[in-house]
Scaffold this motif. Structure first.
Motif, short mmCIF file in Angstrom:
data_model
loop_
_atom_site.label_atom_id
_atom_site.label_comp_id
_atom_site.label_asym_id
_atom_site.label_seq_id
_atom_site.Cartn_x
_atom_site.Cartn_y
_atom_site.Cartn_z
N LEU A 64 3.16 7.09 9.05
CA LEU A 64 3.97 7.00 7.85
C LEU A 64 3.14 7.02 6.57
O LEU A 64 3.49 7.70 5.61
CB LEU A 64 4.85 5.75 7.89
CG LEU A 64 5.91 5.73 8.98
CD1 LEU A 64 6.71 4.44 8.92
CD2 LEU A 64 6.83 6.92 8.84
N ILE A 65 2.04 6.29 6.55
CA ILE A 65 1.25 6.22 5.33
C ILE A 65 0.62 7.57 5.01
O ILE A 65 0.59 8.00 3.87
CB ILE A 65 0.20 5.09 5.41
CG1 ILE A 65 0.92 3.74 5.31
CG2 ILE A 65 -0.85 5.22 4.32
CD1 ILE A 65 0.06 2.53 5.37
N ILE A 77 3.47 -1.94 1.21
CA ILE A 77 2.10 -2.07 1.73
C ILE A 77 1.11 -1.45 0.76
O ILE A 77 0.10 -2.06 0.39
CB ILE A 77 1.99 -1.44 3.13
CG1 ILE A 77 2.78 -2.26 4.15
CG2 ILE A 77 0.53 -1.32 3.56
CD1 ILE A 77 2.99 -1.56 5.48
N LEU A 78 1.39 -0.21 0.34
CA LEU A 78 0.47 0.48 -0.57
C LEU A 78 0.41 -0.20 -1.94
O LEU A 78 -0.66 -0.27 -2.55
CB LEU A 78 0.87 1.95 -0.71
CG LEU A 78 0.69 2.78 0.55
CD1 LEU A 78 1.19 4.21 0.32
CD2 LEU A 78 -0.76 2.79 1.01
N HIS A 79 1.56 -0.71 -2.41
CA HIS A 79 1.56 -1.42 -3.69
C HIS A 79 0.71 -2.69 -3.61
O HIS A 79 -0.05 -3.00 -4.53
CB HIS A 79 3.00 -1.76 -4.11
CG HIS A 79 3.08 -2.50 -5.39
ND1 HIS A 79 2.81 -1.90 -6.61
CD2 HIS A 79 3.36 -3.80 -5.66
CE1 HIS A 79 2.94 -2.81 -7.56
NE2 HIS A 79 3.28 -3.96 -7.01
N THR A 85 -6.75 -4.31 -4.87
CA THR A 85 -8.01 -3.59 -5.13
C THR A 85 -8.09 -3.05 -6.55
O THR A 85 -9.19 -2.75 -7.03
CB THR A 85 -8.17 -2.41 -4.16
OG1 THR A 85 -7.10 -1.50 -4.33
CG2 THR A 85 -8.23 -2.90 -2.71
N GLY A 86 -6.95 -2.89 -7.20
CA GLY A 86 -6.95 -2.31 -8.54
C GLY A 86 -7.16 -0.81 -8.53
O GLY A 86 -7.44 -0.21 -9.57
N LYS A 87 -7.03 -0.19 -7.38
CA LYS A 87 -7.24 1.26 -7.25
C LYS A 87 -6.07 1.87 -6.52
O LYS A 87 -5.42 1.22 -5.70
CB LYS A 87 -8.53 1.55 -6.47
CG LYS A 87 -9.78 1.01 -7.13
CD LYS A 87 -10.99 1.26 -6.27
CE LYS A 87 -12.24 0.67 -6.91
NZ LYS A 87 -13.40 0.86 -6.06
N HIS A 88 -5.82 3.15 -6.81
CA HIS A 88 -4.76 3.89 -6.11
C HIS A 88 -5.41 4.80 -5.07
O HIS A 88 -6.28 5.60 -5.40
CB HIS A 88 -3.94 4.73 -7.10
CG HIS A 88 -2.86 5.51 -6.43
ND1 HIS A 88 -1.72 4.91 -5.92
CD2 HIS A 88 -2.75 6.83 -6.16
CE1 HIS A 88 -0.97 5.83 -5.37
NE2 HIS A 88 -1.56 7.01 -5.50
N TYR A 89 -4.97 4.64 -3.82
CA TYR A 89 -5.54 5.42 -2.72
C TYR A 89 -4.51 6.38 -2.16
O TYR A 89 -3.32 6.11 -2.15
CB TYR A 89 -6.01 4.50 -1.59
CG TYR A 89 -7.12 3.56 -1.97
CD1 TYR A 89 -8.42 4.02 -2.11
CD2 TYR A 89 -6.88 2.22 -2.18
CE1 TYR A 89 -9.45 3.17 -2.47
CE2 TYR A 89 -7.91 1.36 -2.53
CZ TYR A 89 -9.18 1.84 -2.67
OH TYR A 89 -10.21 0.99 -3.01
N VAL A 90 -5.01 7.50 -1.65
CA VAL A 90 -4.19 8.48 -0.94
C VAL A 90 -4.82 8.62 0.45
O VAL A 90 -6.03 8.80 0.57
CB VAL A 90 -4.18 9.84 -1.66
CG1 VAL A 90 -3.42 10.87 -0.84
CG2 VAL A 90 -3.60 9.71 -3.06
N LEU A 130 -0.13 -5.52 9.18
CA LEU A 130 0.22 -6.51 10.21
C LEU A 130 1.10 -7.61 9.64
O LEU A 130 2.11 -7.99 10.24
CB LEU A 130 -1.05 -7.13 10.81
CG LEU A 130 -1.74 -6.38 11.93
CD1 LEU A 130 -2.99 -7.13 12.36
CD2 LEU A 130 -0.82 -6.17 13.12
N GLU A 131 0.72 -8.14 8.49
CA GLU A 131 1.50 -9.21 7.86
C GLU A 131 2.91 -8.72 7.52
O GLU A 131 3.89 -9.44 7.76
CB GLU A 131 0.80 -9.70 6.59
CG GLU A 131 -0.47 -10.47 6.84
CD GLU A 131 -1.22 -10.79 5.55
OE1 GLU A 131 -0.60 -10.77 4.46
OE2 GLU A 131 -2.43 -11.05 5.63
N SER A 132 3.01 -7.54 6.97
CA SER A 132 4.31 -6.99 6.57
C SER A 132 5.22 -6.78 7.78
O SER A 132 6.41 -7.13 7.75
CB SER A 132 4.13 -5.67 5.84
OG SER A 132 3.40 -5.86 4.66
N VAL A 133 4.66 -6.21 8.85
CA VAL A 133 5.48 -5.98 10.05
C VAL A 133 5.88 -7.32 10.66
O VAL A 133 7.03 -7.50 11.06
CB VAL A 133 4.69 -5.12 11.08
CG1 VAL A 133 5.42 -5.07 12.41
CG2 VAL A 133 4.47 -3.72 10.54
#
Length: 138
Positions: A64-65, A77-79, A85-90, A130-133
């Protein structure tokens, strides 16, 4: 004949999605073969839950990610990863398809995350997933 760059990108993106789906199917088939070959072991309810949470988290990360889905859990999760981290990852699979590639969006364009930073991002992504699920499971 000149090819339109947008059409070429769209074609490559489609091939990439097909490749990702094929890899997902291959992993699923390997998992089925492995599950059939192992002896059945009775495990506690908590261990079963933990195993299920880990399987779902792995599926979220692997499929999904990387597929840029509009799933609300993936967005959370991504937010959370971005806020920590203060960074946006793809996240995406390269065409060779071995391991997920992490790109950090910067002012100068995307940069690949490698080395210790990559390990740290993957570890945080795994922990957050893991925490979210676990929180959303009944």
């Amino acid at each position: 004949m000149l090819a339109n760059p947008a059409k070429v990108r769209m074609m490559l993106r489609t091939y990439g999605k097909q490749l990702t789906s094929a890899k997902r199917l291959a992993r699923f088939r390997r998992a089925l073969k492995l599950a059939r070959s192992q002896d059945e072991v009775t495990i506690s309810r908590d261990a079963k839950r933990r195993e299920l949470v880990e399987r779902i988290a792995k599926e979220i990360i692997e499929n999904l990610i990387v597929s840029n889905t509009e799933n609300p859990m993936v967005h959370r999760i991504l937010h959370r990863l971005e806020s920590e981290t203060g960074k946006h990852y793809v996240f995406e699979y390269p065409l060779d398809g071995f391991d997920v590639q992490i790109l950090e969006e910067t002012e100068r364009g995307p940069n690949e995350v490698i080395g210790d930073e990559r390990l740290h991002v993957m570890r945080r992504l795994w922990d957050i997933t893991l925490e979210s699920v676990d929180q959303t499971m009944l």
